[in-house]
Structures are given as structure tokens and as C-alpha cells.
Design an enzyme around this catalytic site. Structure first.
Site, PDB file in Angstrom:
ATOM      1  N   GLY A 221      38.480  35.062  36.979  1.00  8.66           N
ATOM      2  CA  GLY A 221      37.439  35.726  36.191  1.00  8.66           C
ATOM      3  C   GLY A 221      36.087  35.164  36.590  1.00  8.66           C
ATOM      4  O   GLY A 221      36.001  34.347  37.499  1.00  8.66           O
TER       5      GLY A 221
ATOM      6  N   GLU B  18      36.239  40.712  39.576  1.00 12.13           N
ATOM      7  CA  GLU B  18      36.476  39.288  39.827  1.00 12.13           C
ATOM      8  C   GLU B  18      37.905  39.041  40.323  1.00 12.13           C
ATOM      9  O   GLU B  18      38.125  38.242  41.223  1.00 12.13           O
ATOM     10  CB  GLU B  18      36.217  38.471  38.558  1.00 12.13           C
ATOM     11  CG  GLU B  18      34.740  38.344  38.208  1.00 12.13           C
ATOM     12  CD  GLU B  18      34.014  37.324  39.086  1.00 12.13           C
ATOM     13  OE1 GLU B  18      34.688  36.579  39.828  1.00 12.13           O
ATOM     14  OE2 GLU B  18      32.773  37.291  39.038  1.00 12.13           O
TER      15      GLU B  18
ATOM     16  N   GLU C 233      38.671  37.380  43.905  1.00 15.06           N
ATOM     17  CA  GLU C 233      39.285  36.050  43.940  1.00 15.06           C
ATOM     18  C   GLU C 233      40.722  36.057  44.437  1.00 15.06           C
ATOM     19  O   GLU C 233      41.227  35.034  44.895  1.00 15.06           O
ATOM     20  CB  GLU C 233      39.244  35.414  42.541  1.00 15.06           C
ATOM     21  CG  GLU C 233      37.820  35.122  42.082  1.00 15.06           C
ATOM     22  CD  GLU C 233      37.777  34.500  40.695  1.00 15.06           C
ATOM     23  OE1 GLU C 233      38.850  34.218  40.118  1.00 15.06           O
ATOM     24  OE2 GLU C 233      36.661  34.294  40.195  1.00 15.06           O
TER      25      GLU C 233
ATOM     26  N   ASP D 174      32.622  28.799  25.036  1.00 16.29           N
ATOM     27  CA  ASP D 174      32.778  27.528  25.764  1.00 16.29           C
ATOM     28  C   ASP D 174      31.435  27.159  26.379  1.00 16.29           C
ATOM     29  O   ASP D 174      30.458  27.898  26.248  1.00 16.29           O
ATOM     30  CB  ASP D 174      33.846  27.675  26.858  1.00 16.29           C
ATOM     31  CG  ASP D 174      34.468  26.331  27.262  1.00 16.29           C
ATOM     32  OD1 ASP D 174      33.966  25.271  26.824  1.00 16.29           O
ATOM     33  OD2 ASP D 174      35.450  26.356  28.016  1.00 16.29           O
TER      34      ASP D 174
ATOM     35  N   GLU E  21      44.012  27.529  46.211  1.00 17.51           N
ATOM     36  CA  GLU E  21      45.425  27.874  46.056  1.00 17.51           C
ATOM     37  C   GLU E  21      45.568  28.868  44.897  1.00 17.51           C
ATOM     38  O   GLU E  21      44.834  28.784  43.918  1.00 17.51           O
ATOM     39  CB  GLU E  21      46.159  26.573  45.696  1.00 17.51           C
ATOM     40  CG  GLU E  21      47.639  26.642  45.608  1.00 17.51           C
ATOM     41  CD  GLU E  21      48.227  25.291  45.122  1.00 17.51           C
ATOM     42  OE1 GLU E  21      49.421  25.274  44.844  1.00 17.51           O
ATOM     43  OE2 GLU E  21      47.490  24.295  45.004  1.00 17.51           O
TER      44      GLU E  21
END
Ligand SMILES: [Zn+2]
Length: 170
Positions: A68, A84, A88, A104, A138
Site C-alpha cells: 500500500g 500501489e 509493488e 498511525d 522480498e
């Protein structure tokens, strides 16, 4: 997040009068409201396992992260989440419902900017194998009972706990 200078004219900004007050420019008078940066992500699930990415960049380099990121100006969170995920992981996904919204800070410090994080359920459109982009070292699929003990951003632990609760109640 607190700024020192006015983005409109470069004048000095006053301190905010309180947590819900804007900063006022001492030069042009413009008011600058402080807010949280909107972000969107998705829990991409295939065969009951969720796709996570190990961060190759700071903050929290080396930690596991939910795919994200930050929304662009005017971008709908659903479009941002799909964009996103594709950037990604290379995956095209179909979004399900919204899991929830989580507040957050971007980074570990008390002065880091606030983020407002919107999460969706998602499933890949096909059997493409996900490929990590430059910002991840990864990618891996995790079963609900084998999740990483600690995620990059604090709110992500709650996101995964909520996902696991949903999965186990089905
Ligand atoms: Zn100004």
C-alpha cells in the site's frame, strides 16, 4: 505535522494555538490546517494466505509491510490501493470490501507525520507470481496463524489481527 514557513508566500508561520487549530502565516495571513496523510493498502489473499512485502527502504527497512502507500491528489482510495499493489507486486487485483481505517505515524518518532490508512480485502485477478519492486527486498504469502510477530508500522499489527479475526469467524 508542523511547518515553519508558509507554503504560499514563504513567511514565518505561528505555532498552532492547539491540537485542532491551524498555523497562521505572520506575513500573508493564510491559515494552514494540519491533517493526516491519506494512505490505502490491501490484504491480497490467495489460497487463504496474505501477501506481505519486506521493506528495502527506511523507515523500518527489513521489516514486513502490507502492500500500500500514499494516495495521490484526487485519487480514490480504491484506485490508490490497486495502483500501489500493482507497482509493488506486479499483481492486478479485485478489491473486496473495506476492512477498516487505522491511524498511525509514518515512522517511530512522536513528531513523524500522521497517516490515515484505509485497508481493503483483495484477490489477484489471475495466477501471476508476484514480483518485488525496488522498495521491497522480498514478497511472501503468510497463513493467518504464521504472521510475522511484528510489522513495520504499529497499526499493521492491528490490521492483521482484525483480518485474522474475520478469517477465523468465517
Ligand atoms: Zn504566507
Amino acid at each position: 505535522m508542523h511547518f515553519k514557513f508558509c507554503p504560499a508566500c514563504g513567511g514565518a508561520l505561528s505555532a498552532a494555538a492547539g491540537p485542532h487549530h491551524p498555523q497562521r502565516c505572520t506575513s500573508c495571513g493564510a491559515e494552514h490546517f494540519r491533517d493526516s496523510k491519506p494512505c490505502a493498502g490491501a490484504l491480497v489473499v490467495r489460497h487463504g494466505r496474505v501477501l506481505l512485502a519486506r521493506r528495502a527502504i527506511e523507515p523500518f527497512k527489513g521489516c514486513w509491510d502490507i502492500p500500500g502507500g500514499f494516495l495521490n491528489e484526487g485519487e480514490h482510495p480504491e484506485d490508490g490501493a490497486r495502483r500501489e499493489i500493482h507497482e509493488e507486486t506486479g499483481l492486478r487485483v479485485r478489491l473486496g470490501g473495506c476492512l477498516g481505517i487505522y491511524m498511525d505515524r509514518y515512522g517511530g518518532s512522536d513528531t513523524a507525520k500522521w497517516t490515515l490508512n484505509i485497508y481493503y480485502f483483495a484477490e489477484p485477478l489471475d495466477d501471476t507470481t508476484p514480483r518485488a519492486a525496488d522498495d521491497a527486498s522480498e514478497l511472501a504469502w503468510f497463513a493467518p496463524d504464521k504472521l510475522p510477530p511484528k510489522m513495520a508500522f504499529k497499526h499493521e499489527d492491528q490490521v492483521l489481527a482484525d483480518w485474522r479475526a474475520r478469517v477465523s469467524s468465517q
